[in-house]
Design a protein around this motif. Structure first.
Motif, PDB file in Angstrom:
ATOM      1  N   UNK A  73      -1.071  14.529 -22.702  1.00  0.00           N
ATOM      2  CA  UNK A  73      -1.059  13.120 -22.613  1.00  0.00           C
ATOM      3  C   UNK A  73      -1.842  12.664 -21.551  1.00  0.00           C
ATOM      4  N   UNK A  74      -2.271  11.380 -21.675  1.00  0.00           N
ATOM      5  CA  UNK A  74      -3.130  10.794 -20.724  1.00  0.00           C
ATOM      6  C   UNK A  74      -2.959   9.323 -21.057  1.00  0.00           C
ATOM      7  N   UNK A  75      -2.816   8.536 -19.823  1.00  0.00           N
ATOM      8  CA  UNK A  75      -3.006   7.121 -19.866  1.00  0.00           C
ATOM      9  C   UNK A  75      -4.339   6.548 -20.002  1.00  0.00           C
ATOM     10  N   UNK A  76      -4.888   5.692 -20.945  1.00  0.00           N
ATOM     11  CA  UNK A  76      -6.233   5.177 -21.143  1.00  0.00           C
ATOM     12  C   UNK A  76      -6.155   3.618 -20.911  1.00  0.00           C
ATOM     13  N   UNK A  77      -6.741   3.298 -19.889  1.00  0.00           N
ATOM     14  CA  UNK A  77      -7.295   1.843 -19.695  1.00  0.00           C
ATOM     15  C   UNK A  77      -8.045   1.345 -20.615  1.00  0.00           C
ATOM     16  N   UNK A  78      -7.640   0.114 -21.426  1.00  0.00           N
ATOM     17  CA  UNK A  78      -8.584  -0.577 -22.134  1.00  0.00           C
ATOM     18  C   UNK A  78      -8.851  -1.922 -21.753  1.00  0.00           C
ATOM     19  N   UNK A  79      -9.839  -2.690 -22.111  1.00  0.00           N
ATOM     20  CA  UNK A  79      -9.982  -4.141 -21.678  1.00  0.00           C
ATOM     21  C   UNK A  79      -9.192  -5.077 -22.414  1.00  0.00           C
ATOM     22  N   UNK A  80      -9.007  -6.272 -22.286  1.00  0.00           N
ATOM     23  CA  UNK A  80      -8.348  -7.219 -23.541  1.00  0.00           C
ATOM     24  C   UNK A  80      -9.054  -7.147 -24.438  1.00  0.00           C
ATOM     25  N   UNK A  81     -10.378  -7.376 -24.421  1.00  0.00           N
ATOM     26  CA  UNK A  81     -11.398  -7.605 -25.542  1.00  0.00           C
ATOM     27  C   UNK A  81     -11.296  -6.106 -26.599  1.00  0.00           C
ATOM     28  N   UNK A  82     -11.330  -5.094 -25.759  1.00  0.00           N
ATOM     29  CA  UNK A  82     -11.201  -4.039 -26.704  1.00  0.00           C
ATOM     30  C   UNK A  82      -9.766  -3.631 -27.578  1.00  0.00           C
TER      31      UNK A  82
END
Length: 313
Positions: free
Chosen positions: A218-227
């Motif tokens: 598993x991995x934590x994946x940061x995304x933007x608000x827009x994404x």
């Protein structure tokens, strides 16, 4: 106190075959042999006891007498006469057995399955006086710390044991706390016997991004608000290389998605999966001109996201 039963001493049933009796005695003789237990009087007495029992049970005529009447069938309560079992004569007979095993002529003392044959098997025809034959060397223990990537993908590492450089092949998918057995890499045997094994305890260093759960990663994946709102195609790191994956429109913080076959190799074949858990990254501050856009975004909520908390109180 009643004398111990010969079958109990050897550790077999009364109906045991000659081969079963011989095998049981061989195991006990190896364990309690005087050369392996120097100075241990208890072991010496045990060795004499099992040798006396085997001397009767390996002799067809004596065994038949013993089965009918027990020790009382013999003069003085012993199959060896009033004086009982003479261990010195037994040791002398062993010397003759050893000589025959080295290629000498057949001597008296022991029919098929008797002491002559059993000690030739046990000690390989060594010299008289209970000299042991080749023995397997003891196993050794070692520890090795490896990187997360090497544990998942496999590698070949160097490990120094007693001044030697030993190559250790790390199999693909090894886990933290697992032991790898290297045949013949332990301590050397005695009298020309084979070397023991080397047992290597594996420690795996944690990875800054990946976490292993069984055969999955598993991995934590940061995304933007827009994404998260509009959806996007992003690059997801895996232990086997980056993969392009989709973030569906309207993805929520903490939502988890799967990439098949990018995890750890399974013992049953195939690979586990790779999971990426989305975390919506919110800027700590925004420019003044972005406030209008934020107000527009806030207007999209039909109700407060905390409205459900009130009903739980």
């Amino acid at each position: 106190m009643a004398a111990k039963d010969y079958y109990d001493i050897i550790g077999v049933k009364k109906a045991a075959t000659d081969d079963e009796i011989k095998k049981a005695y061989r195991n006990l003789a190896k364990k309690y042999h005087p050369d392996k237990n120097k100075g241990n009087k208890e072991a010496e007495n045990k060795f004499k006891e099992i040798s006396e029992a085997y001397a009767v049970l390996s002799d067809k005529e004596k065994r038949e007498q013993y089965d009918r009447l027990g020790r009382e069938a013999f003069s003085g309560g012993s199959p060896f006469g009033a004086g009982g079992f003479d261990f010195s004569q037994f040791a002398e007979q062993f010397g003759r057995a050893s000589g025959r095993a080295r290629g000498g002529r057949r001597t008296s003392g022991g029919g098929p399955g008797g002491f002559t044959d059993i000690f030739s098997d046990l000690f390989g025809g060594g010299a008289a006086g209970f000299e042991p034959g080749p023995e397997h060397g003891p196993d050794l223990e070692a520890e090795l710390t490896i990187d997360f990537r090497d544990a998942v993908l496999g590698a070949t590492m160097d490990l120094t044991i007693n001044g030697s450089s030993i190559k250790v092949r790390i199999p693909e998918g090894v886990s933290d706390g697992q032991r790898i057995r290297l045949r013949g890499k332990g301590a050397p045997g005695s009298m020309g016997g084979p070397s023991g094994d080397l047992n290597v305890l594996i420690h795996v260093r944690p990875h800054p991004l990946f976490e292993r759960r069984g055969d999955d990663i598993t991995i934590d994946l940061p995304v933007t608000v827009g994404e998260a709102i509009r959806g996007a195609e992003v690059e997801v790191p895996t232990i086997r290389g980056a993969v392009r994956a989709k973030i569906p429109a309207g993805t929520q913080d903490g939502q988890t998605f799967r990439i098949s076959g990018k995890g750890v190799k399974k013992k049953t074949g195939g690979h586990g999966d790779h999971y990426y858990r989305v975390h919506v990254h919110v800027p700590r501050s925004v420019a003044a001109e972005a406030n209008e856009a934020i107000d527009t975004l806030e207007a999209q909520y039909a109700e407060s996201p905390r409205a459900g908390l009130k009903t739980a109180l």
